[in-house]
Design a protein around this motif. Structure first.
Motif, PDB file in Angstrom:
ATOM      1  N   ALA A 118     -82.653   9.767 -55.791  1.00 56.41           N
ATOM      2  CA  ALA A 118     -82.283   8.421 -55.336  1.00 56.41           C
ATOM      3  C   ALA A 118     -80.912   8.380 -54.663  1.00 56.41           C
ATOM      4  N   THR A 119     -80.167   9.472 -54.754  1.00 58.69           N
ATOM      5  CA  THR A 119     -78.832   9.497 -54.168  1.00 58.69           C
ATOM      6  C   THR A 119     -78.907   9.596 -52.650  1.00 58.69           C
ATOM      7  N   LEU A 120     -78.173   8.720 -51.987  1.00 58.89           N
ATOM      8  CA  LEU A 120     -78.079   8.784 -50.529  1.00 58.89           C
ATOM      9  C   LEU A 120     -77.065   9.845 -50.104  1.00 58.89           C
ATOM     10  N   ALA A 121     -75.962   9.922 -50.840  1.00 59.07           N
ATOM     11  CA  ALA A 121     -74.911  10.888 -50.479  1.00 59.07           C
ATOM     12  C   ALA A 121     -74.153  11.317 -51.724  1.00 59.07           C
ATOM     13  N   TYR A 122     -73.830  12.587 -51.768  1.00 53.89           N
ATOM     14  CA  TYR A 122     -72.951  13.136 -52.800  1.00 53.89           C
ATOM     15  C   TYR A 122     -71.529  13.167 -52.237  1.00 53.89           C
ATOM     16  N   LEU A 123     -70.561  12.880 -53.095  1.00 60.03           N
ATOM     17  CA  LEU A 123     -69.169  12.775 -52.673  1.00 60.03           C
ATOM     18  C   LEU A 123     -68.330  13.805 -53.425  1.00 60.03           C
ATOM     19  N   ALA A 124     -67.630  14.645 -52.676  1.00 58.96           N
ATOM     20  CA  ALA A 124     -66.859  15.735 -53.290  1.00 58.96           C
ATOM     21  C   ALA A 124     -65.382  15.589 -52.963  1.00 58.96           C
ATOM     22  N   LYS A 128     -71.685  10.019 -56.629  1.00 62.43           N
ATOM     23  CA  LYS A 128     -72.980   9.704 -56.030  1.00 62.43           C
ATOM     24  C   LYS A 128     -72.967   8.260 -55.531  1.00 62.43           C
ATOM     25  N   THR A 129     -73.686   8.058 -54.468  1.00 65.73           N
ATOM     26  CA  THR A 129     -73.874   6.690 -53.979  1.00 65.73           C
ATOM     27  C   THR A 129     -75.278   6.553 -53.413  1.00 65.73           C
ATOM     28  N   ARG A 130     -75.827   5.327 -53.565  1.00 63.49           N
ATOM     29  CA  ARG A 130     -77.148   5.055 -53.015  1.00 63.49           C
ATOM     30  C   ARG A 130     -77.069   4.227 -51.739  1.00 63.49           C
ATOM     31  N   THR A 131     -75.846   4.050 -51.238  1.00 62.96           N
ATOM     32  CA  THR A 131     -75.667   3.287 -50.011  1.00 62.96           C
ATOM     33  C   THR A 131     -74.496   3.839 -49.221  1.00 62.96           C
ATOM     34  N   GLY A 132     -74.578   3.663 -47.898  1.00 64.81           N
ATOM     35  CA  GLY A 132     -73.476   4.037 -47.029  1.00 64.81           C
ATOM     36  C   GLY A 132     -72.603   2.870 -46.672  1.00 64.81           C
ATOM     37  N   PHE A 133     -72.885   1.729 -47.319  1.00 62.54           N
ATOM     38  CA  PHE A 133     -72.121   0.499 -47.102  1.00 62.54           C
ATOM     39  C   PHE A 133     -71.012   0.456 -48.139  1.00 62.54           C
ATOM     40  N   VAL A 134     -69.767   0.619 -47.674  1.00 64.60           N
ATOM     41  CA  VAL A 134     -68.657   0.709 -48.616  1.00 64.60           C
ATOM     42  C   VAL A 134     -68.060  -0.659 -48.863  1.00 64.60           C
TER      43      VAL A 134
END
Length: 843
Positions: A499-505, A575-581
């Motif tokens: 379900a993760t749209l993007a992983y953040l490192a 983790k995020t499920r959206t690219g809308f910050v």
């Protein structure tokens, strides 16, 4: 009674085995000194002697990068050899590293040869010395071995040794040719001095960045000998050097360490005087920088000594010196052999005192540390990924640490600010106390400013760990013991989440650059945030890596691939499920750039600084595991550079913008290339038409600053000739730390923060870049000097000087590093700077 015992020993232990032991000449088929011995044959000789003699035991402790064996020989009377393990453990008991009381009383003399590969006389001398310990004609040596243990490491740098020996065998004349201009006396780049990765292993004792050093130091620290002798060669016109050492002598050295050096020096002088051999002492080679083969042993309780024979790689089998005398390999071997036996004799003559003083060294220093600062605190607010490399270094050197486990108010020297202030000790802070066995080494590594008894030193003058690792830390003048073991921060394995749209490192440590390198090579597209952003309650700083599903549709099992690599490098992923910050720039913004894996090259060969080439080679290949090409500088004008997107020009002498190689690189930059220039390489671009890089901001400033450096006082201008060198150091910077103001909004500053601590090894300065350039890192004031020696004439020019710069040239980029960010592979905080330059600029 002693003599009778010696004779009985010789009859029992030597003749029955010695009959089969061949001399080096008999085994090799040629006399020592008539040629250089390949490493494998030297190893074979050591194996032969050990096989034929019960009082000689070999231990293989590892292998070089090029897979040559590393080994030591233990030599002593047979009863001692039979209980080597007990002797070793007893030595550690004397140091307080094992429980219990020692049952044996044997000092250990350790001889190290050939740490510089082209100083190849060393391994030849090692064979001669080994044979002397089994030769029935050398009964005095057998007597010394009754109350001492000798350890011989015949070649610390096999790869460099073979580079030199193979080259010399190809160029040497069949008859002795001592002409200094002859080809055999003109060793080519990079010479045999460094190891495979072109590192100077004699500067790597503490840092242990190289495989040879790591393996050797693991063995050394399992023994902690009482005497360590490090054999070298120097320039052909120097005669021979041995201890006592020169000033500056570190204040932590014990009176007995000075005394033994005096004993050894006078004993060795007796032999040299008897043979009419010239030598000198108490000059050039000081005892300060902690990562040498004499200082590291000194700071761990031994008597460490550097030995230097005139000759080096230039001398070969023989060469004329300035006096017109032929310095032969045979003579150089004999000198080193004589010195080795003198060291063994000196230890044997004072065996009980040596052992007792060693135990006293550890007892006194672990209970009454000498240095002003007794404890060191690394704040828990530091990112764990920045603290971990420091802990790895402490572990390799046997330095103990732990958590504070309490909250209290204390006063200490704040490294990063350069001031003493109050602070709150927190329960999770890391505490390193000087009240421990490795007390002296601990204090030396963390001392904010070493005391210089003489500013004419052989190496850098500061190396404090908080600066090297860019850590918030305090030095305390009072005792502070850890409360409990330091376990570090528990890493929770990342789990794939469809379900993760993007992983953040995160992006603030070498570990994160390693992760990015692995992602790129796995074909996983990564984005980079050029501005901070927030999603929900979590804020992410500039430089954060964004690994999104979008653009990675072709990656097989994307979620598993990303999390597996993150787990490999212990990177906790957001983790995020959206690219809308919720604040900042959305993931589709132009401020969120896609990082393309650059095709990378490093310039090497003649005119380049081989050590800097090696630092780059090792960092890219061993730490980042990133592919790159090595380009020969002499071939650059004829190469097709269009296949490379990033080229690193290491420190070196490359001429100016009109030289063919520089002109080719400049054209390549104009077409879109990214050039990273380091240290002396900047001179090729400074004060040139079309370049914004200047040594001085204006003609007026040049006149004024040069006047400060060159005018001199009447006292200086009329000083006696022999004092001129000492007066010239007022214009120099000798391994000093300066605080650098960083623009952390620029990609070169991502993850660094607002300040960086540079290790400056030259007084060369560059003015701020003008229009079109970005002064990413700079020294706004001479007050930014934190530690180390800066001559008073060199201090003012550092005011308003560039350290890290970026310029656009046509479609491409020029990146300037005035100081070397990868110095000797141990300046950890500089590695992220280099990673930023390689991966983030121009994307």
């Amino acid at each position: 009674m002693r003599v009778v015992y010696v004779l009985v020993f010789c009859l029992i232990y030597l003749p029955c085995t010695q009959a089969q032991t061949k001399s080096p000449a008999a085994f090799l088929g040629y006399e020592l000194g008539s040629r250089f011995t390949p490493h494998h044959r030297m190893v074979a000789y050591f194996e032969h002697v050990a096989a034929e003699n019960e009082h000689v035991v070999l231990e293989y402790y590892g292998e070089s990068v090029e897979q040559r064996p590393l080994l030591v020989a233990f030599v002593s009377a047979k009863p001692h050899i039979d209980r080597l393990e007990q002797i070793r453990e007893d030595n550690l008991r004397r140091a307080g590293l094992r429980e219990g009381s020692p049952q044996t009383n044997l000092p250990v003399t350790w001889l190290s040869y050939n740490v510089h590969g082209n100083e190849a006389v060393s391994s030849e001398a090692a064979m001669m010395t080994l044979y002397a310990t089994v030769d029935p004609q050398r009964r005095e040596v057998s007597a010394w071995l009754e109350n001492t243990l000798l350890v011989i490491d015949p070649c610390l740098n096999p790869d460099g040794h073979e580079r030199y020996v193979n080259w010399y065998a190809q160029k040497a004349h069949s008859r002795l040719q001592p002409d200094p201009q002859s080809l055999e006396h003109q060793e080519p780049w990079p010479s045999g001095r460094p190891n495979h990765y072109l590192f100077d292993l004699n500067r790597d004792w503490v840092w242990q960045t190289q495989p040879e050093s790591k393996q050797r130091m693991a063995l050394y620290n399992r023994w902690l000998p009482q005497v360590h002798v490090d054999f070298h060669e120097m320039g052909i016109d120097a005669p021979y050097y041995f201890a006592p050492a020169a000033e500056p002598l570190h204040e932590q050295l014990s009176p007995f360490q000075h005394t033994f050096q005096e004993w050894f020096g006078r004993n060795t002088a007796r032999y040299f005087d008897g043979n009419n051999w010239f030598y000198y002492t108490k000059e050039n080679f000081d005892l300060l920088y902690p990562s040498y083969g004499d200082t590291y042993p000194m700071y761990t309780g031994a008597i460490g000594m550097t030995i230097e024979q005139g000759g080096s790689g230039r001398a070969g089998l023989g060469m004329l010196n300035a006096q017109g005398d032929t310095v032969t390999l045979a003579d150089r071997i004999l000198h080193h052999h004589t010195t080795a036996l003198s060291a063994l004799e000196t230890t044997s003559a004072h065996a009980q005192r040596v052992v007792d003083e060693f135990a006293e060294y550890y007892r006194v220093n672990s209970t009454q540390p000498k240095s002003r600062y007794k404890s060191f605190v690394i704040k828990a607010t530091n990112a764990p990924t920045r603290v971990k490399p420091l802990l790895d270094l402490l572990d390799k050197n046997g330095i103990r640490y732990g958590k504070s486990d309490r909250r209290t108010s204390l006063s200490g020297f704040h490294y990063l600010k350069g001031t003493t202030e109050r602070f709150t000790l927190e329960p999770d802070d890391l505490v390193i106390s000087a009240y421990q066995p490795k007390s002296v080494l601990t204090q030396v590594l963390f001392e904010p400013e070493p005391l210089l008894t003489d500013s004419l030193t052989y190496d850098i003058t500061t190396w404090a760990m908080p600066y090297a690792f860019n850590l918030e830390a305090y030095a305390l003048e009072t005792r502070l013991d850890p409360g409990e073991a330091y376990e570090g921060v528990d890493f929770q394995l990342n789990q794939p989440d469809p379900a993760t749209l993007a992983y953040l490192a995160p992006w603030h440590a070498t570990q994160h650059a390693q992760f990015l390198s692995a992602l790129m090579q796995a074909g996983i597209r990564v984005r980079n945030a050029a501005a901070p952003f927030r999603i929900g309650e979590v804020s992410y700083p500039v430089g954060t890596l964004i690994i999104a599903r979008g653009g990675n549709e072709r990656v097989v099992d994307f979620h598993r691939a990303v999390t597996d690599l993150a787990n490999k490098f212990a990177i906790p992923l957001g983790k995020t499920r959206t690219g809308f910050v919720d604040s900042g720039k959305d993931f589709g913004s132009s401020s969120v750039s896609v990082l393309k894996a650059p095709k990378l090259a490093v310039i090497a060969g003649e005119n380049t600084n081989s050590l800097n080439v090696g630092e780059l080679w090792h960092f890219l290949e061993e730490e980042l595991a990133y592919p790159f090409s090595m380009l020969d500088w002499s071939k650059v004008p004829s190469l097709d550079l269009s296949s490379y997107e990033v080229i690193v020009l290491p420190s070196g002498n490359f001429g100016d913008l009109e030289s063919p190689g520089i002109r080719k690189l400049r054209d390549w930059v104009q077409q879109g290339g990214r050039l990273i220039a380091i240290e002396q390489a900047l001179a090729a671009f400074s004060d040139q038409e079309g370049s914004g890089l200047r040594k001085y901001r204006s003609e007026e400033e040049e006149t004024r600053l040069l006047g400060v450096a060159r005018m001199g006082t009447e006292e200086e201008l009329t000083a006696p000739y022999h004092l001129r060198e000492r007066l010239r150091i007022s214009e120099e910077v000798i391994g000093a730390v300066l605080e650098v103001q960083m623009d952390h909004s620029h990609p070169l500053g991502y993850g660094i923060g607002t300040t960086y601590y540079t290790l400056k090894n030259s007084a060369t300065r560059y003015a701020y870049l003008g229009d079109g350039g970005v002064n990413v890192g700079y020294i706004p004031s001479a007050a930014n000097h934190r530690a180390g020696f800066v001559g008073f004439k060199a201090k003012e020019p550092l005011h308003q000087s560039l350290v890290v710069g970026h310029e656009k040239h046509g479609k491409g980029d020029m990146i300037y590093f005035v100081d070397n960010p990868l110095f000797r592979g141990f300046w950890e905080s500089g590695k992220l700077l280099m990673a930023n330059a390689v991966f983030l600029i121009g994307q």
